[in-house]
Design a protein around this motif. Structure first.
Motif, mmCIF file in Angstrom:
data_model
loop_
_atom_site.group_PDB
_atom_site.id
_atom_site.type_symbol
_atom_site.label_atom_id
_atom_site.label_comp_id
_atom_site.label_asym_id
_atom_site.label_seq_id
_atom_site.Cartn_x
_atom_site.Cartn_y
_atom_site.Cartn_z
ATOM 1 N N TYR A 69 -101.781 84.601 54.090
ATOM 2 C CA TYR A 69 -102.935 84.419 53.208
ATOM 3 C C TYR A 69 -102.607 83.296 52.241
ATOM 4 O O TYR A 69 -101.683 83.407 51.433
ATOM 5 N N PHE A 70 -103.361 82.197 52.332
ATOM 6 C CA PHE A 70 -103.114 81.028 51.494
ATOM 7 C C PHE A 70 -103.974 81.131 50.235
ATOM 8 O O PHE A 70 -105.181 80.910 50.249
ATOM 9 N N GLY A 71 -103.329 81.516 49.124
ATOM 10 C CA GLY A 71 -104.043 81.648 47.868
ATOM 11 C C GLY A 71 -104.511 80.301 47.337
ATOM 12 O O GLY A 71 -104.007 79.247 47.742
ATOM 13 N N TYR A 72 -105.464 80.324 46.460
ATOM 14 C CA TYR A 72 -106.081 79.144 45.860
ATOM 15 C C TYR A 72 -106.911 78.338 46.858
ATOM 16 O O TYR A 72 -107.393 77.248 46.524
ATOM 17 N N ALA A 73 -107.104 78.862 48.076
ATOM 18 C CA ALA A 73 -107.851 78.119 49.091
ATOM 19 C C ALA A 73 -109.326 77.986 48.738
ATOM 20 O O ALA A 73 -110.013 77.094 49.233
ATOM 21 N N ARG A 74 -109.833 78.873 47.889
ATOM 22 C CA ARG A 74 -111.257 78.795 47.517
ATOM 23 C C ARG A 74 -111.543 77.608 46.605
ATOM 24 O O ARG A 74 -112.666 77.110 46.561
ATOM 25 N N ALA A 75 -110.520 77.136 45.900
ATOM 26 C CA ALA A 75 -110.695 75.962 45.030
ATOM 27 C C ALA A 75 -110.413 74.706 45.843
ATOM 28 O O ALA A 75 -109.461 73.966 45.585
ATOM 29 N N ASP A 76 -111.260 74.465 46.867
ATOM 30 C CA ASP A 76 -111.004 73.385 47.822
ATOM 31 C C ASP A 76 -111.891 72.166 47.602
ATOM 32 O O ASP A 76 -111.836 71.204 48.362
ATOM 33 N N ARG A 77 -112.745 72.195 46.564
ATOM 34 C CA ARG A 77 -113.624 71.061 46.279
ATOM 35 C C ARG A 77 -114.158 71.223 44.855
ATOM 36 O O ARG A 77 -114.064 72.288 44.269
ATOM 37 N N LYS A 78 -114.758 70.156 44.353
ATOM 38 C CA LYS A 78 -115.382 70.225 43.036
ATOM 39 C C LYS A 78 -116.864 70.539 43.212
ATOM 40 O O LYS A 78 -117.596 69.768 43.832
ATOM 41 N N THR A 79 -117.280 71.673 42.690
ATOM 42 C CA THR A 79 -118.688 72.039 42.759
ATOM 43 C C THR A 79 -119.421 71.651 41.484
ATOM 44 O O THR A 79 -120.647 71.635 41.448
ATOM 45 N N GLN A 80 -118.670 71.361 40.432
ATOM 46 C CA GLN A 80 -119.248 70.872 39.181
ATOM 47 C C GLN A 80 -118.175 70.076 38.444
ATOM 48 O O GLN A 80 -117.015 70.051 38.857
ATOM 49 N N GLY A 81 -118.571 69.421 37.377
ATOM 50 C CA GLY A 81 -117.659 68.523 36.692
ATOM 51 C C GLY A 81 -116.464 69.216 36.066
ATOM 52 O O GLY A 81 -116.516 70.390 35.722
ATOM 53 N N ALA A 86 -107.531 73.079 43.172
ATOM 54 C CA ALA A 86 -106.222 73.747 43.146
ATOM 55 C C ALA A 86 -105.596 73.847 44.528
ATOM 56 O O ALA A 86 -104.370 73.887 44.652
ATOM 57 N N ALA A 87 -106.427 73.905 45.582
ATOM 58 C CA ALA A 87 -105.875 73.990 46.941
ATOM 59 C C ALA A 87 -105.017 72.772 47.255
ATOM 60 O O ALA A 87 -103.956 72.884 47.880
ATOM 61 N N LYS A 88 -105.454 71.607 46.816
ATOM 62 C CA LYS A 88 -104.682 70.377 47.023
ATOM 63 C C LYS A 88 -103.403 70.401 46.205
ATOM 64 O O LYS A 88 -102.333 70.005 46.663
ATOM 65 N N LEU A 89 -103.507 70.876 44.957
ATOM 66 C CA LEU A 89 -102.326 70.974 44.098
ATOM 67 C C LEU A 89 -101.266 71.873 44.718
ATOM 68 O O LEU A 89 -100.077 71.522 44.766
ATOM 69 N N VAL A 90 -101.674 73.052 45.220
ATOM 70 C CA VAL A 90 -100.727 73.992 45.824
ATOM 71 C C VAL A 90 -100.117 73.390 47.090
ATOM 72 O O VAL A 90 -98.918 73.549 47.360
ATOM 73 N N ALA A 91 -100.927 72.671 47.863
ATOM 74 C CA ALA A 91 -100.411 71.998 49.065
ATOM 75 C C ALA A 91 -99.325 70.992 48.681
ATOM 76 O O ALA A 91 -98.279 70.900 49.341
ATOM 77 N N ASN A 92 -99.556 70.250 47.605
ATOM 78 C CA ASN A 92 -98.558 69.279 47.138
ATOM 79 C C ASN A 92 -97.276 69.980 46.695
ATOM 80 O O ASN A 92 -96.166 69.505 46.957
ATOM 81 N N LEU A 93 -97.423 71.104 46.003
ATOM 82 C CA LEU A 93 -96.258 71.843 45.520
ATOM 83 C C LEU A 93 -95.393 72.320 46.692
ATOM 84 O O LEU A 93 -94.162 72.213 46.652
ATOM 85 N N ILE A 94 -96.041 72.865 47.716
ATOM 86 C CA ILE A 94 -95.306 73.375 48.879
ATOM 87 C C ILE A 94 -94.592 72.234 49.594
ATOM 88 O O ILE A 94 -93.432 72.357 50.019
ATOM 89 N N THR A 95 -95.270 71.091 49.712
ATOM 90 C CA THR A 95 -94.671 69.927 50.371
ATOM 91 C C THR A 95 -93.491 69.394 49.566
ATOM 92 O O THR A 95 -92.414 69.130 50.110
ATOM 93 N N GLU A 96 -93.699 69.237 48.246
ATOM 94 C CA GLU A 96 -92.641 68.690 47.392
ATOM 95 C C GLU A 96 -91.449 69.632 47.285
ATOM 96 O O GLU A 96 -90.312 69.190 47.086
ATOM 97 N N ALA A 97 -91.679 70.933 47.428
ATOM 98 C CA ALA A 97 -90.573 71.894 47.379
ATOM 99 C C ALA A 97 -89.620 71.698 48.553
ATOM 100 O O ALA A 97 -88.439 72.047 48.470
ATOM 101 N N GLY A 98 -90.147 71.150 49.661
ATOM 102 C CA GLY A 98 -89.274 70.858 50.799
ATOM 103 C C GLY A 98 -89.695 71.454 52.123
ATOM 104 O O GLY A 98 -88.935 71.384 53.095
ATOM 105 N N ALA A 99 -90.899 72.031 52.207
ATOM 106 C CA ALA A 99 -91.356 72.588 53.487
ATOM 107 C C ALA A 99 -91.625 71.458 54.483
ATOM 108 O O ALA A 99 -92.154 70.406 54.118
ATOM 109 N N ASP A 100 -91.251 71.674 55.741
ATOM 110 C CA ASP A 100 -91.503 70.693 56.803
ATOM 111 C C ASP A 100 -92.785 70.997 57.572
ATOM 112 O O ASP A 100 -93.336 70.132 58.244
#
Length: 293
Positions: A69-81, A86-100
């Motif tokens: 279950y990938f948390g924060y997946a619901r925050a996948d776009r901007k619906t208002q200003g 957050a989904a992109k942020l979490v993806a970056n965190l997992i990548t930067e942590a060292g996941a291949d």
């Protein structure tokens, strides 16, 4: 999978900080870290990031984050200003942590795969639910698949196609102003039918419960709820066990607490599906037979 679980020590310092130490060598190994980022989402996400970092620093050859279950997946776009994606942020965190590589089940939207700069294996859990439904003695002529909102139509359509091309219905809800009750309409015919509501997750169960009430008003004989991720935030259990559903079918991508069980709940295991996928990733085999590629 027939593989012994790796040994790891995870504990908390007095101030809540997470400490991780591997209890065996992973040098040169392919490591698969199984961790859903479910409630408590922030705790589990930090655990995953620190485990990835520990494996990287211990010279693991490849690190795959298996996230049922990938948390924060619901925050996948901007619906208002001024909103965060957050989904992109979490993806970056997992990548930067060292996941291949990441292996995730039923992402909230397919576009989330594009947020990762590493390979993503997207596992669909529909086959597990479909196999269970096939064991039911419901005639395919009596079935109708229902999307609880317009956003889930593509998911429901794919589900209906695999259920002997069952007809599709859609619950359309509209709010005409702030603090104004939702107006719900049904697109499709469910009268005298067995309605199967399909969604990727049930959180507070507000949407799916209101949809089920509408289906009963429109003459549905029985209503089933099918979802992959049983988040079950309060007051979900009260809504789901209130007599609207013949059965609520979920998978174990998120561990269901004992207090959240109720008579209509059925929890299906995705262990075989996940295990087979991991073997195929490890052996560099195609996922086509699993319907993942």
């Amino acid at each position: 999978m027939g593989v012994e679980l790796g040994k790891i020590n995870i504990k908390r310092f007095a101030d809540g900080e997470i400490y991780v130490q591997l209890q065996e060598s992973v040098r040169g190994c392919d490591v698969y870290l199984v961790q859903p980022t479910c409630p408590l989402a922030n705790e589990n996400l930090m655990e995953l990031l620190i485990m990835i970092d520990a494996c990287r620093r211990a010279s693991a050859k490849n690190i795959t984050a298996v996230i049922p279950y990938f948390g924060y997946a619901r925050a996948d776009r901007k619906t208002q200003g001024r909103e965060s994606i957050a989904a992109k942020l979490v993806a970056n965190l997992i990548t930067e942590a060292g996941a291949d590589r990441v292996l995730a089940c039923d992402l909230h939207s397919g576009q989330s795969m594009g947020y990762f700069d590493i390979p993503v294996d997207h596992v669909y859990c529909q086959p597990v639910i479909l196999d269970y439904l096939a064991s039911k003695t419901v005639s395919s002529n009596d079935l109708v698949v229902v999307s609880p909102d317009v956003g889930g139509v593509a998911r429901a359509r794919a589900f209906a196609k695999k259920l002997s091309d069952a007809p599709l219905a859609i619950v359309d809800k509209r709010r005409h102003g702030h603090n104004v009750a939702e107006v719900m309409n049904l697109i499709g015919d469910v009268k005298g039918k067995v309605a199967v509501m399909v969604d990727d997750m049930i959180d507070t169960a507000g949407t799916i419960a209101k949809g089920a009430a509408l289906l009963h008003q429109e003459g549905a004989r029985e209503v089933y709820a099918c979802c992959t991720h049983a988040v079950f935030s309060p007051p979900a259990i009260e809504r789901l066990s209130g007599g609207l559903f013949q059965e609520v079918i979920v998978t174990n991508t998120i561990p269901v607490a004992e207090k959240n069980y109720f008579p209509e709940l059925t929890v299906l295991s995705i262990a075989n599906l996940l295990g087979e996928t991991i073997w195929r990733v490890h052996d560099d085999c195609s996922h086509l037979l699993l319907g993942l590629d």
